[in-house]
Write a protein that holds these residues in place. Structure first.
Motif, PDB file in Angstrom:
ATOM      1  N   LEU A 101      41.981  45.125  51.077  1.00  0.00           N
ATOM      2  CA  LEU A 101      40.925  45.488  50.135  1.00  0.00           C
ATOM      3  C   LEU A 101      39.549  45.448  50.802  1.00  0.00           C
ATOM      4  N   MET A 102      39.308  44.415  51.607  1.00  0.00           N
ATOM      5  CA  MET A 102      38.013  44.317  52.290  1.00  0.00           C
ATOM      6  C   MET A 102      37.778  45.530  53.192  1.00  0.00           C
ATOM      7  N   LYS A 103      38.828  45.964  53.868  1.00  0.00           N
ATOM      8  CA  LYS A 103      38.686  47.140  54.738  1.00  0.00           C
ATOM      9  C   LYS A 103      38.457  48.392  53.900  1.00  0.00           C
ATOM     10  N   GLY A 104      39.193  48.517  52.789  1.00  0.00           N
ATOM     11  CA  GLY A 104      39.042  49.684  51.918  1.00  0.00           C
ATOM     12  C   GLY A 104      37.675  49.769  51.265  1.00  0.00           C
ATOM     13  N   LEU A 105      37.043  48.601  51.016  1.00  0.00           N
ATOM     14  CA  LEU A 105      35.736  48.571  50.359  1.00  0.00           C
ATOM     15  C   LEU A 105      34.575  48.686  51.334  1.00  0.00           C
ATOM     16  N   ASN A 106      34.877  48.603  52.624  1.00  0.00           N
ATOM     17  CA  ASN A 106      33.826  48.634  53.645  1.00  0.00           C
ATOM     18  C   ASN A 106      32.982  49.914  53.512  1.00  0.00           C
ATOM     19  N   GLY A 107      31.662  49.715  53.368  1.00  0.00           N
ATOM     20  CA  GLY A 107      30.764  50.854  53.214  1.00  0.00           C
ATOM     21  C   GLY A 107      30.619  51.334  51.786  1.00  0.00           C
ATOM     22  N   LYS A 108      31.465  50.809  50.872  1.00  0.00           N
ATOM     23  CA  LYS A 108      31.413  51.215  49.462  1.00  0.00           C
ATOM     24  C   LYS A 108      30.849  50.117  48.573  1.00  0.00           C
ATOM     25  N   VAL A 109      31.201  48.874  48.912  1.00  0.00           N
ATOM     26  CA  VAL A 109      30.803  47.713  48.119  1.00  0.00           C
ATOM     27  C   VAL A 109      30.431  46.596  49.094  1.00  0.00           C
ATOM     28  N   GLU A 110      29.356  45.842  48.792  1.00  0.00           N
ATOM     29  CA  GLU A 110      28.997  44.689  49.619  1.00  0.00           C
ATOM     30  C   GLU A 110      29.830  43.491  49.172  1.00  0.00           C
TER      31      GLU A 110
ATOM     32  N   THR B 246      47.298  39.539  52.460  1.00  0.00           N
ATOM     33  CA  THR B 246      47.313  40.937  52.899  1.00  0.00           C
ATOM     34  C   THR B 246      46.500  41.800  51.943  1.00  0.00           C
ATOM     35  N   HIS B 247      46.636  41.531  50.645  1.00  0.00           N
ATOM     36  CA  HIS B 247      45.891  42.274  49.627  1.00  0.00           C
ATOM     37  C   HIS B 247      44.396  42.161  49.874  1.00  0.00           C
TER      38      HIS B 247
ATOM     39  N   ILE C 232      36.114  38.611  37.060  1.00  0.00           N
ATOM     40  CA  ILE C 232      37.416  39.276  36.993  1.00  0.00           C
ATOM     41  C   ILE C 232      38.404  38.536  37.888  1.00  0.00           C
ATOM     42  N   THR C 233      39.672  38.683  37.582  1.00  0.00           N
ATOM     43  CA  THR C 233      40.703  38.058  38.415  1.00  0.00           C
ATOM     44  C   THR C 233      41.839  39.044  38.640  1.00  0.00           C
ATOM     45  N   THR C 234      42.440  38.973  39.802  1.00  0.00           N
ATOM     46  CA  THR C 234      43.602  39.818  40.103  1.00  0.00           C
ATOM     47  C   THR C 234      44.875  39.046  39.809  1.00  0.00           C
ATOM     48  N   ILE C 235      45.762  39.679  39.063  1.00  0.00           N
ATOM     49  CA  ILE C 235      47.071  39.098  38.757  1.00  0.00           C
ATOM     50  C   ILE C 235      48.035  39.571  39.840  1.00  0.00           C
ATOM     51  N   HIS C 236      48.289  38.694  40.809  1.00  0.00           N
ATOM     52  CA  HIS C 236      49.140  39.034  41.947  1.00  0.00           C
ATOM     53  C   HIS C 236      50.620  38.773  41.662  1.00  0.00           C
TER      54      HIS C 236
END
Length: 378
Positions: A23-32, A18-19, A106-110
């Motif tokens: 995140l992919m949706k939130g970054l759409n248009g901001k980051v490739e 889910t994260h 970088i890594t995300t600590i989930h």
């Protein structure tokens, strides 16, 4: 535009999945962005349906490092600015990838990585040890709560390399669910208007369902007009079912197994519960909130950042089933308070934990990391 390659196992079904999608949706248009995973499963299929750029580099097993050269070619030829890993498998691969690339990793600590494999003696010895070693190779760390940031600092990680990014939820996503009665009929719940308390978590030790079962017993001794629903599968299932039978409360507790339509579950219950020993920033709280359902949870991880006492829900100490039972009974007896808590937590989630705010914060973190790297180069 900043270009980031995300690496994840691909077998993910819970919060990490889910994260990533949020995140992919939130970054759409901001980051490739592009995702590479190592197992072709439902994660890959769902990502494709969402229009996410994703590819599979299949691994026969975790120790198969043939993907490392292929990844280094993708990163170097694709001119990526950052590599972003999620989870133990991706971390392990990055340990070997580090020498072949020249961009920050970088890594995300989930979750608390010391507890991820707690239920398996073999996996705990091997995978936890490897993950601990792999984590030391990263340039930066993202934590899904302030509590996890402190955890890393206490374990010797450089505090200047640790960033916090709360989980977010797609507030634009259409929430589909079936009516309460239809959901309960589907799962053969003998429902006659009782108060419904639910817990949605995999059935393993770190989620501490034993505390939940003990609280059920404590609650039912005072008020039998309550039904408890347990959504999830896991190794602890038989033990928990036997525990409910030994307490003679099994008629009031339903083990539903894995529930795919999560919003139908949250729509059916009156109160959401979490009894975990360790948590990050659980999505089940955000998902329940979207249907105005408040949460009673253990005070652990990042949970106190969203569960504000007597405002969006209630917190109780780990293992304290008596406190949990007390809060359940309080909300049974005060439906107006239940309604207010539900409204408060939904408003809180929409304002502070949307996919939009998540994407904006992630882009800020990427920019901070890249600015820092350029400064060090100079």
């Amino acid at each position: 535009m900043t270009k980031v390659l995300h690496l994840i196992s691909g077998g993910d079904t819970g919060g990490a999945k889910t994260h990533i999608f949020t995140l992919m949706k939130g970054l759409n248009g901001k980051v490739e962005t592009k995702i590479i995973c190592f197992i072709k499963d439902t994660f890959y299929d769902e990502a494709k349906k969402r229009g996410i750029d994703i590819e599979v580099y299949p691994q026969e097993k975790r120790s198969d490092l043939s993907v490392v050269s292929k990844l280094s070619d993708e990163i170097n030829n694709g001119k990526y600015d950052l590599v972003h890993a999620h989870g133990a498998r991706a971390n392990f691969i990055c340990m070997f990838l580090k020498k072949k690339i020249h961009v920050p990793m970088i890594t995300t600590i989930h979750s608390d990585y010391m507890l991820d494999f707690k239920d398996s003696f073999y996996k705990n010895i091997i995978y936890t040890t490897l993950n601990k070693r792999a984590l030391k190779k990263f340039d930066h760390y993202l934590c899904v709560s302030d509590n996890f940031k402190k955890m890393l600092e206490d374990r010797g990680f450089d505090k200047n390399k640790i960033h916090v990014l709360y989980n977010g939820i797609d507030i634009d996503e259409k929430i589909d669910y079936i009516p309460k009665t239809a959901f309960l009929e589907r799962h053969k719940v003998n429902y006659n208007g009782e108060f419904l308390v639910g817990i949605a978590a995999r059935l393993d030790k770190v989620k501490d369902h034993e505390t939940f079962i003990k609280a059920c017993k404590e609650t039912l001794e005072v008020n039998p007009d309550i039904i408890f629903l347990v959504a999830g599968e896991g190794d602890e299932k038989r033990k928990l079912q036997d525990m409910a039978k030994s307490f003679k409360i099994d008629k009031n507790i339903y083990f539903l197994g894995f529930v795919r339509d999560k919003y139908s579950f949250f729509n059916a219950i009156d109160v959401n519960v979490l009894t975990s020993i360790s948590e990050s920033f659980p999505y089940v709280i955000l998902e329940a909130a979207m249907l105005n359902v408040p949460t009673i949870s253990t005070k652990t991880g990042g949970i106190p950042e969203i569960i504000k006492e007597d405002y969006t829900g209630y917190l109780f100490p780990i293992g304290n089933f008596k406190s949990l039972a007390k809060y359940i009974l309080e909300l049974y007896n005060n439906r107006e308070k239940l309604k207010i808590l539900g409204e408060n937590i939904k408003r809180e989630v929409i304002e502070k934990y949307s996919h939009k705010s998540m994407g904006e914060r992630q882009k800020e973190i990427y920019d901070e990391i890249l600015k820092g790297e350029k400064h060090e180069d100079n």
